[in-house]
Design an enzyme around this catalytic site. Structure first.
Site, mmCIF file in Angstrom:
data_model
loop_
_atom_site.group_PDB
_atom_site.id
_atom_site.type_symbol
_atom_site.label_atom_id
_atom_site.label_comp_id
_atom_site.label_asym_id
_atom_site.label_seq_id
_atom_site.Cartn_x
_atom_site.Cartn_y
_atom_site.Cartn_z
ATOM 1 C CG ASP A 112 -0.212 0.017 2.558
ATOM 2 O OD1 ASP A 112 0.664 0.885 2.741
ATOM 3 O OD2 ASP A 112 -0.522 -0.821 3.437
ATOM 4 C CG HIS A 127 7.726 -7.811 -0.121
ATOM 5 N ND1 HIS A 127 7.249 -8.370 1.046
ATOM 6 C CD2 HIS A 127 9.030 -8.219 -0.228
ATOM 7 C CE1 HIS A 127 8.216 -9.080 1.631
ATOM 8 N NE2 HIS A 127 9.308 -8.989 0.882
ATOM 9 C CB CYS A 138 6.904 -5.195 -23.662
ATOM 10 S SG CYS A 138 5.667 -4.176 -22.837
ATOM 11 C CB CYS A 156 0.584 -5.124 -22.283
ATOM 12 S SG CYS A 156 1.824 -3.847 -22.549
HETATM 13 C C1 BJW Z 1 0.309 -5.985 14.171
HETATM 14 C C2 BJW Z 1 -0.963 -5.417 14.235
HETATM 15 C C3 BJW Z 1 -1.061 -4.054 14.605
HETATM 16 C C4 BJW Z 1 -1.166 -7.474 13.601
HETATM 17 N N1 BJW Z 1 0.039 -3.362 14.888
HETATM 18 N N2 BJW Z 1 1.376 -5.284 14.454
HETATM 19 C C5 BJW Z 1 15.717 -17.903 3.780
HETATM 20 C C6 BJW Z 1 15.190 -18.832 4.655
HETATM 21 C C7 BJW Z 1 13.939 -19.411 4.385
HETATM 22 C C8 BJW Z 1 13.219 -19.086 3.240
HETATM 23 C C9 BJW Z 1 13.760 -18.186 2.378
HETATM 24 C C10 BJW Z 1 14.985 -17.599 2.646
HETATM 25 N N3 BJW Z 1 15.245 -16.725 1.638
HETATM 26 C C11 BJW Z 1 14.234 -16.746 0.756
HETATM 27 C C12 BJW Z 1 13.312 -17.640 1.169
HETATM 28 C C13 BJW Z 1 12.047 -17.961 0.447
HETATM 29 C C14 BJW Z 1 10.942 -16.972 0.662
HETATM 30 C C15 BJW Z 1 10.603 -16.946 2.154
HETATM 31 O O1 BJW Z 1 10.953 -16.062 2.891
HETATM 32 N N4 BJW Z 1 9.842 -17.937 2.586
HETATM 33 C C16 BJW Z 1 9.440 -18.033 4.000
HETATM 34 C C17 BJW Z 1 7.932 -17.791 4.101
HETATM 35 C C18 BJW Z 1 9.824 -19.387 4.494
HETATM 36 N N5 BJW Z 1 11.315 -15.630 0.186
HETATM 37 C C19 BJW Z 1 11.177 -15.299 -1.091
HETATM 38 O O2 BJW Z 1 10.777 -16.106 -1.929
HETATM 39 C C20 BJW Z 1 11.590 -13.894 -1.497
HETATM 40 N N6 BJW Z 1 12.407 -13.937 -2.661
HETATM 41 C C21 BJW Z 1 13.627 -14.406 -2.642
HETATM 42 O O3 BJW Z 1 14.210 -14.732 -1.628
HETATM 43 O O4 BJW Z 1 14.207 -14.452 -3.885
HETATM 44 C C22 BJW Z 1 15.497 -15.020 -4.035
HETATM 45 C C23 BJW Z 1 15.941 -14.711 -5.439
HETATM 46 C C24 BJW Z 1 17.139 -14.025 -5.616
HETATM 47 C C25 BJW Z 1 17.560 -13.729 -6.924
HETATM 48 C C26 BJW Z 1 16.785 -14.103 -8.020
HETATM 49 C C27 BJW Z 1 15.579 -14.764 -7.832
HETATM 50 C C28 BJW Z 1 15.157 -15.069 -6.530
HETATM 51 C C29 BJW Z 1 10.364 -13.063 -1.910
HETATM 52 C C30 BJW Z 1 9.418 -12.831 -0.800
HETATM 53 C C31 BJW Z 1 8.182 -12.098 -1.342
HETATM 54 C C32 BJW Z 1 7.078 -12.004 -0.323
HETATM 55 N N7 BJW Z 1 5.881 -11.562 -0.962
HETATM 56 C C33 BJW Z 1 4.681 -11.377 -0.166
HETATM 57 C C34 BJW Z 1 3.489 -11.085 -1.129
HETATM 58 C C35 BJW Z 1 3.608 -9.666 -1.700
HETATM 59 C C36 BJW Z 1 2.503 -9.344 -2.636
HETATM 60 C C37 BJW Z 1 1.183 -9.135 -1.971
HETATM 61 O O5 BJW Z 1 1.028 -8.219 -1.147
HETATM 62 O O6 BJW Z 1 0.263 -9.899 -2.290
HETATM 63 O O7 BJW Z 1 4.859 -10.274 0.739
HETATM 64 S S1 BJW Z 1 4.330 -12.731 0.932
HETATM 65 C C38 BJW Z 1 3.697 -11.739 2.250
HETATM 66 O O8 BJW Z 1 4.551 -11.896 3.416
HETATM 67 C C39 BJW Z 1 3.843 -10.289 1.779
HETATM 68 C C40 BJW Z 1 4.340 -9.611 3.029
HETATM 69 O O9 BJW Z 1 4.999 -8.399 2.690
HETATM 70 C C41 BJW Z 1 5.235 -10.647 3.641
HETATM 71 C C42 BJW Z 1 5.463 -10.446 5.105
HETATM 72 O O10 BJW Z 1 4.273 -10.587 5.822
HETATM 73 P P1 BJW Z 1 3.974 -9.644 7.076
HETATM 74 O O11 BJW Z 1 3.778 -8.255 6.611
HETATM 75 O O12 BJW Z 1 4.989 -9.869 8.104
HETATM 76 O O13 BJW Z 1 2.516 -10.180 7.490
HETATM 77 P P2 BJW Z 1 2.104 -11.340 8.518
HETATM 78 O O14 BJW Z 1 0.663 -11.579 8.329
HETATM 79 O O15 BJW Z 1 3.000 -12.496 8.411
HETATM 80 O O16 BJW Z 1 2.364 -10.689 9.945
HETATM 81 C C43 BJW Z 1 1.647 -9.578 10.412
HETATM 82 C C44 BJW Z 1 2.198 -9.183 11.758
HETATM 83 O O17 BJW Z 1 1.550 -8.000 12.179
HETATM 84 C C45 BJW Z 1 1.949 -10.235 12.845
HETATM 85 O O18 BJW Z 1 3.177 -10.474 13.539
HETATM 86 C C46 BJW Z 1 0.918 -9.577 13.747
HETATM 87 O O19 BJW Z 1 1.061 -9.952 15.122
HETATM 88 C C47 BJW Z 1 1.219 -8.123 13.556
HETATM 89 N N8 BJW Z 1 0.084 -7.212 13.796
HETATM 90 N N9 BJW Z 1 -1.948 -6.304 13.904
HETATM 91 C C48 BJW Z 1 1.216 -3.950 14.823
HETATM 92 N N10 BJW Z 1 -2.308 -3.398 14.674
HETATM 93 ZN ZN ZN Z 2 3.680 -5.228 -22.967
#
Ligand code: BJW
Ligand code: ZN
Length: 270
Positions: A112, A127, A138, A156
């Site tokens: 957002d 992200h 493209c 596109c």
């Molecule tokens: C409050 C609250 C309030 C509630 N106040 N707090 C190393 C180890 C293990 C795995 C991997 C690693 N390295 C890479 C990986 C794989 C993978 C990964 O991490 N997997 C794990 C899940 C195991 N990572 C990837 O694949 C990443 N890419 C990558 O590493 O590429 C390598 C590469 C290199 C070179 C070439 C090619 C590749 C990419 C990660 C992309 C994540 N994408 C998403 C979707 C985005 C699109 C969308 O919005 O739809 O991003 S997944 C989702 O999780 C989203 C979020 O940004 C992200 C994090 O989630 P977040 O924000 O923490 O949410 P929640 O729900 O988990 O937590 C919310 C928290 O808020 C809670 O703690 C609540 O308590 C709290 N809360 N109310 C304050 N009012």
């Molecule tokens: Zn295009």
């Protein structure tokens, strides 16, 4: 036995404020909990965006290739929800806190634009952003105009390809410039303030670890424990909109007092 909610105590808040008031360089990392009190759901948990779906079915390029229309329908719901939300007091406190620092970096995992709308500048979107789309053929990146959502998947305007949301899915690299800037900020900061993320998704979850390794203090704001909590110097158990405005005010008061020569408020003429 009932489990009592963890709540940030006054002494935790004061400890966090002292760390921030003594710092020169700040890194703030935010996740979806930051926008929860604006009405946007988090990802994980019983009320999260991913309830009832497998994350890999909506947040991977394989899922998109398999069924782009279905993935787009899921994203369209979210895009429409994003149009009706406002920054919350936590976003505004982050923007005010940043102004207190000569050097501050705000890196968000959120797609957002609520930080920008609250007044933060130069936000690093690790992200991607939901208000942009990218062509699968493209590679053009364009702002998401409402007309593009009339046909799903949207075509596109420049070629025969289809558009995808400009967000980072599992297995995809983070945008290099913003990620490198965030890594540099993690290595250079005196304090890392980590708000509203489960710290489960890498490489974003490495940023507080880098900061800690370089000797920075880590402050976490989250109503729940995360894998980072045991390593945090101060863990403030509360929500972003509750904790951050109080924290920001305390830091501002401490800094003002220190500029005046160290007297504590209420004790100046004692
Ligand atoms: C409050 C609250 C309030 C509630 N106040 N707090 C190393 C180890 C293990 C795995 C991997 C690693 N390295 C890479 C990986 C794989 C993978 C990964 O991490 N997997 C794990 C899940 C195991 N990572 C990837 O694949 C990443 N890419 C990558 O590493 O590429 C390598 C590469 C290199 C070179 C070439 C090619 C590749 C990419 C990660 C992309 C994540 N994408 C998403 C979707 C985005 C699109 C969308 O919005 O739809 O991003 S997944 C989702 O999780 C989203 C979020 O940004 C992200 C994090 O989630 P977040 O924000 O923490 O949410 P929640 O729900 O988990 O937590 C919310 C928290 O808020 C809670 O703690 C609540 O308590 C709290 N809360 N109310 C304050 N009012
Ligand atoms: Zn295009």
């Amino acid at each position: 036995m009932d489990v009592l909610p963890r709540l940030a105590t006054g002494s935790d808040l004061h400890a966090a404020a002292e760390l921030l008031a003594g710092a020169e360089t700040l890194l703030i990392l935010t996740g979806s909990g930051m926008s929860r009190e604006s009405g946007l759901p988090t990802f994980r948990g019983p009320e999260g965006l991913w309830r009832g779906v497998k994350p890999e079915d909506v947040a991977s390029i394989d899922a998109f290739r398999r069924d782009p229309k279905w993935v787009w329908e899921w994203y369209r719901e979210r895009i429409l929800a994003h149009r009706n939300v406002e920054p919350n007091p936590g976003h505004r406190a982050v923007a005010r806190l940043q102004k207190q620092f000569g050097r501050s970096t705000l890196a968000t995992q959120n797609v957002d634009v609520l930080h920008e709308r609250a007044g933060s500048k130069g936000v690093l979107h690790l992200h991607g952003q939901l208000n942009f789309v990218r062509c699968m053929s493209c590679t053009r990146r364009l702002p998401l105009e409402p007309v593009l959502l009339e046909t799903l998947p949207p075509p596109c305007p420049a070629c025969a390809g289809i558009l995808r949301p400009d967000v980072v899915w599992f297995g995809e690299a983070l945008p290099e410039g913003p990620f490198q800037e965030a890594v540099a900020a993690a290595h250079a900061c005196d304090v890392a303030l980590v708000v509203g993320t489960s710290n489960l998704v890498y490489p974003a979850a490495m940023l507080p670890q880098f900061a800690k390794q370089e000797g920075a203090a880590v402050i976490e704001v989250n109503p729940e424990s995360t894998p980072l909590t045991p390593d945090a110097d101060v863990a403030l158990a509360g929500t972003a909109a509750d904790v951050l405005p109080t924290l920001e005010r305390l830091v501002a008061d401490l800094r003002r007092t220190r500029r005046r020569g160290g007297a504590r408020p209420g004790f100046a003429n004692a």
